[in-house]
Write a protein that holds these residues in place. Structure first.
Motif, PDB file in Angstrom:
ATOM      1  N   TRP A 287       0.727  -1.141   0.015  1.00  0.00           N
ATOM      2  CA  TRP A 287       0.092   0.133  -0.007  1.00  0.00           C
ATOM      3  C   TRP A 287       0.757   1.061  -0.143  1.00  0.00           C
ATOM      4  O   TRP A 287       1.803   1.332   0.687  1.00  0.00           O
ATOM      5  N   SER A 288       0.584   2.265  -0.793  1.00  0.00           N
ATOM      6  CA  SER A 288       1.014   3.291  -0.956  1.00  0.00           C
ATOM      7  C   SER A 288       2.570   3.689  -1.157  1.00  0.00           C
ATOM      8  O   SER A 288       3.178   2.756  -2.108  1.00  0.00           O
ATOM      9  N   PHE A 289       3.343   4.043  -0.238  1.00  0.00           N
ATOM     10  CA  PHE A 289       4.921   3.923  -0.374  1.00  0.00           C
ATOM     11  C   PHE A 289       5.411   2.400  -0.149  1.00  0.00           C
ATOM     12  O   PHE A 289       6.522   2.180  -0.610  1.00  0.00           O
ATOM     13  N   GLY A 290       4.609   1.548   0.394  1.00  0.00           N
ATOM     14  CA  GLY A 290       5.000   0.205   0.481  1.00  0.00           C
ATOM     15  C   GLY A 290       4.991  -0.482  -1.006  1.00  0.00           C
ATOM     16  O   GLY A 290       5.949  -1.297  -1.080  1.00  0.00           O
ATOM     17  N   VAL A 291       4.506   0.151  -2.072  1.00  0.00           N
ATOM     18  CA  VAL A 291       4.570  -0.650  -3.372  1.00  0.00           C
ATOM     19  C   VAL A 291       5.997  -0.298  -3.681  1.00  0.00           C
ATOM     20  O   VAL A 291       6.789  -1.185  -4.238  1.00  0.00           O
ATOM     21  N   ALA A 292       6.409   0.942  -3.659  1.00  0.00           N
ATOM     22  CA  ALA A 292       7.940   1.293  -4.180  1.00  0.00           C
ATOM     23  C   ALA A 292       8.936   0.317  -3.168  1.00  0.00           C
ATOM     24  O   ALA A 292       9.886   0.099  -3.669  1.00  0.00           O
ATOM     25  N   ALA A 293       8.395   0.454  -1.974  1.00  0.00           N
ATOM     26  CA  ALA A 293       9.414  -0.273  -0.971  1.00  0.00           C
ATOM     27  C   ALA A 293       9.704  -1.686  -1.256  1.00  0.00           C
ATOM     28  O   ALA A 293      10.798  -2.188  -1.323  1.00  0.00           O
ATOM     29  N   TYR A 294       8.544  -2.212  -1.800  1.00  0.00           N
ATOM     30  CA  TYR A 294       8.631  -3.602  -2.260  1.00  0.00           C
ATOM     31  C   TYR A 294       9.488  -3.824  -3.528  1.00  0.00           C
ATOM     32  O   TYR A 294      10.272  -4.480  -3.641  1.00  0.00           O
ATOM     33  N   GLY A 295       9.386  -2.959  -4.420  1.00  0.00           N
ATOM     34  CA  GLY A 295      10.049  -2.873  -5.754  1.00  0.00           C
ATOM     35  C   GLY A 295      11.544  -2.817  -5.498  1.00  0.00           C
ATOM     36  O   GLY A 295      12.253  -3.432  -6.233  1.00  0.00           O
ATOM     37  N   HIS A 296      11.963  -2.115  -4.345  1.00  0.00           N
ATOM     38  CA  HIS A 296      13.496  -1.969  -4.085  1.00  0.00           C
ATOM     39  C   HIS A 296      13.643  -2.918  -3.339  1.00  0.00           C
ATOM     40  O   HIS A 296      14.818  -3.650  -3.811  1.00  0.00           O
TER      41      HIS A 296
ATOM     42  N   ARG B  77      15.773   6.913  -2.646  1.00  0.00           N
ATOM     43  CA  ARG B  77      15.932   5.626  -3.406  1.00  0.00           C
ATOM     44  C   ARG B  77      15.457   5.904  -4.985  1.00  0.00           C
ATOM     45  O   ARG B  77      15.792   5.122  -5.793  1.00  0.00           O
ATOM     46  N   GLY B  78      14.384   6.770  -5.119  1.00  0.00           N
ATOM     47  CA  GLY B  78      13.743   7.114  -6.413  1.00  0.00           C
ATOM     48  C   GLY B  78      12.658   5.829  -6.708  1.00  0.00           C
ATOM     49  O   GLY B  78      12.557   5.260  -6.090  1.00  0.00           O
ATOM     50  N   PRO B  79      12.728   6.101  -8.153  1.00  0.00           N
ATOM     51  CA  PRO B  79      11.597   4.872  -8.770  1.00  0.00           C
ATOM     52  C   PRO B  79      12.218   3.413  -8.760  1.00  0.00           C
ATOM     53  O   PRO B  79      13.483   3.316  -8.537  1.00  0.00           O
ATOM     54  N   ALA B  80      11.242   2.687  -8.417  1.00  0.00           N
ATOM     55  CA  ALA B  80      11.643   1.119  -8.095  1.00  0.00           C
ATOM     56  C   ALA B  80      11.807   0.478  -9.558  1.00  0.00           C
ATOM     57  O   ALA B  80      11.257   0.852 -10.478  1.00  0.00           O
ATOM     58  N   PRO B  81      12.352  -0.600  -9.388  1.00  0.00           N
ATOM     59  CA  PRO B  81      12.260  -1.520 -10.786  1.00  0.00           C
ATOM     60  C   PRO B  81      10.953  -1.917 -11.178  1.00  0.00           C
ATOM     61  O   PRO B  81      10.023  -2.066 -10.273  1.00  0.00           O
ATOM     62  N   GLU B  82      10.849  -2.449 -12.207  1.00  0.00           N
ATOM     63  CA  GLU B  82       9.310  -2.948 -12.606  1.00  0.00           C
ATOM     64  C   GLU B  82       8.886  -4.034 -11.791  1.00  0.00           C
ATOM     65  O   GLU B  82       9.868  -5.052 -11.783  1.00  0.00           O
ATOM     66  N   VAL B  83       7.821  -4.181 -11.439  1.00  0.00           N
ATOM     67  CA  VAL B  83       7.208  -5.441 -10.792  1.00  0.00           C
ATOM     68  C   VAL B  83       5.896  -5.576 -11.245  1.00  0.00           C
ATOM     69  O   VAL B  83       5.116  -4.587 -11.575  1.00  0.00           O
ATOM     70  N   ARG B  84       5.614  -6.773 -11.582  1.00  0.00           N
ATOM     71  CA  ARG B  84       4.345  -7.386 -12.276  1.00  0.00           C
ATOM     72  C   ARG B  84       3.383  -7.491 -10.963  1.00  0.00           C
ATOM     73  O   ARG B  84       3.732  -8.591 -10.158  1.00  0.00           O
ATOM     74  N   PHE B  85       2.237  -6.961 -10.702  1.00  0.00           N
ATOM     75  CA  PHE B  85       1.335  -7.032  -9.842  1.00  0.00           C
ATOM     76  C   PHE B  85       0.323  -8.036 -10.271  1.00  0.00           C
ATOM     77  O   PHE B  85      -0.275  -7.850 -11.382  1.00  0.00           O
ATOM     78  N   ASP B  86      -0.570  -8.885  -9.530  1.00  0.00           N
ATOM     79  CA  ASP B  86      -1.639  -9.646  -9.858  1.00  0.00           C
ATOM     80  C   ASP B  86      -2.780  -9.005 -10.095  1.00  0.00           C
ATOM     81  O   ASP B  86      -3.865  -9.166 -10.791  1.00  0.00           O
ATOM     82  N   ASN B  87      -2.933  -7.830  -8.992  1.00  0.00           N
ATOM     83  CA  ASN B  87      -4.323  -7.006  -8.819  1.00  0.00           C
ATOM     84  C   ASN B  87      -3.608  -5.882  -8.366  1.00  0.00           C
ATOM     85  O   ASN B  87      -2.920  -5.578  -7.648  1.00  0.00           O
TER      86      ASN B  87
END
Length: 205
Positions: free
Chosen positions: A63-72, A149-159
Motif C-alpha cells: 500500500w502507498s509507499f509500500g509499493v515502491a518499497a517492495y520494488g526496491h 531511493r527514487g523509482p523502483a524497478p518494474e514489478v508485475r502485480f496480480d491486482n
C-alpha cells in the motif's frame, strides 16, 4: 524496517502487508480471513523478512509507499510471494506524473510536525483520525529515504487497486503509472487508505 505479526495462528496462508508512511496496525486490523498476517513498515532501511517458506500461499499486499518499497526490496532477492497486490501506490513514489508531485512532497517534508501529520492522516482516510504518537525525526528520515531511493524497478502485480478519491497520490498519476498493467487495475470509490472498503483479505487479493 519493522515487521509485526498481527495474526499468527498456524494458518496455511500468509499476508505480508507492506504499509504506507505513518501506518499503524489498526489501519488493517479489522480485515478478517484465513491468513496469518505480517505487518511491515518503516522504509528507512530495507531489511529481511522472516522465513515464509512453510506457507502454501504467500500474499503480498503493498500500500502507498509500500509499493515502491517492495520494488526496491525484491532487488537481489528471490520473490517469495505467490500473489502480489498493489493498493493506491506506484513504483515511482515521488514523481510529477506517476506519484506524489515533487513540490507537494517537498512541502510535506519541510513542514512536517505533529499537527501536519494528523492533517495528512485526515486526507489519507477521508475523515479525521484518532491522535497518534508522532516521531517527527524518524518520519522525516523515512520520507528522505523514500525520496532518495527514487523509482523502483518494474514489478508485475496480480491486482492493482486505485482509489478515485485519493488525495495523497493523484488518481490520474496512478493510472499513468500502471498503463502497462491496465488489465490488472480495479478502480474503487475510496480514499488513499481504502481498507474500510473490504471485510477480509480475500476480497482485495
Amino acid at each position: 524496517m519493522e515487521a509485526i505479526w498481527l495474526r499468527r495462528d498456524g494458518a496455511a496462508r500468509v499476508v505480508v502487508f507492506f504499509a504506507g508512511w505513518g501506518a499503524e496496525p489498526s489501519d488493517v486490523a479489522r480485515l478478517g480471513g484465513t491468513y496469518d498476517v505480517l505487518f511491515v513498515r518503516d522504509w528507512r532501511v530495507l531489511g529481511d523478512l522472516p522465513d515464509l517458506s512453510a506457507y502454501a500461499e504467500r500474499l503480498l499486499v503493498a500500500w502507498s509507499f509500500g509499493v515502491a518499497a517492495y520494488g526496491h526490496w525484491q532487488v537481489g532477492r528471490s520473490d517469495p510471494f505467490t500473489r502480489k497486490v498493489a493498493v493506491n501506490g506506484t513504483l515511482a513514489p515521488v514523481d510529477r506524473e506517476r506519484g506524489i508531485p515533487p513540490k507537494v512532497f517537498a512541502m510535506t517534508l519541510a513542514g512536517l510536525s505533529e499537527e501536519s501529520f494528523h492533517a495528512f492522516l485526515a486526507r489519507s482516510h477521508g475523515a479525521d483520525q484518532p491522535r497518534r504518537a508522532v516521531d517527527v525525526a524518524a518520519m522525516t528520515a523515512e520520507l528522505e529515504s523514500v525520496r532518495d531511493r527514487g523509482p523502483a524497478p518494474e514489478v508485475r502485480f496480480d491486482n492493482i487497486w486505485i482509489g478515485t478519491a485519493d488525495r495523497i497520490i493523484p488518481t490520474a498519476n496512478q493510472r499513468r503509472a500502471w498503463e502497462g498493467q491496465a488489465d490488472r487495475i480495479t478502480e474503487i470509490d475510496a480514499a488513499h487508505a481504502p481498507f474500510a472498503h473490504w471485510s477480509d483479505w480475500e476480497a482485495l487479493s
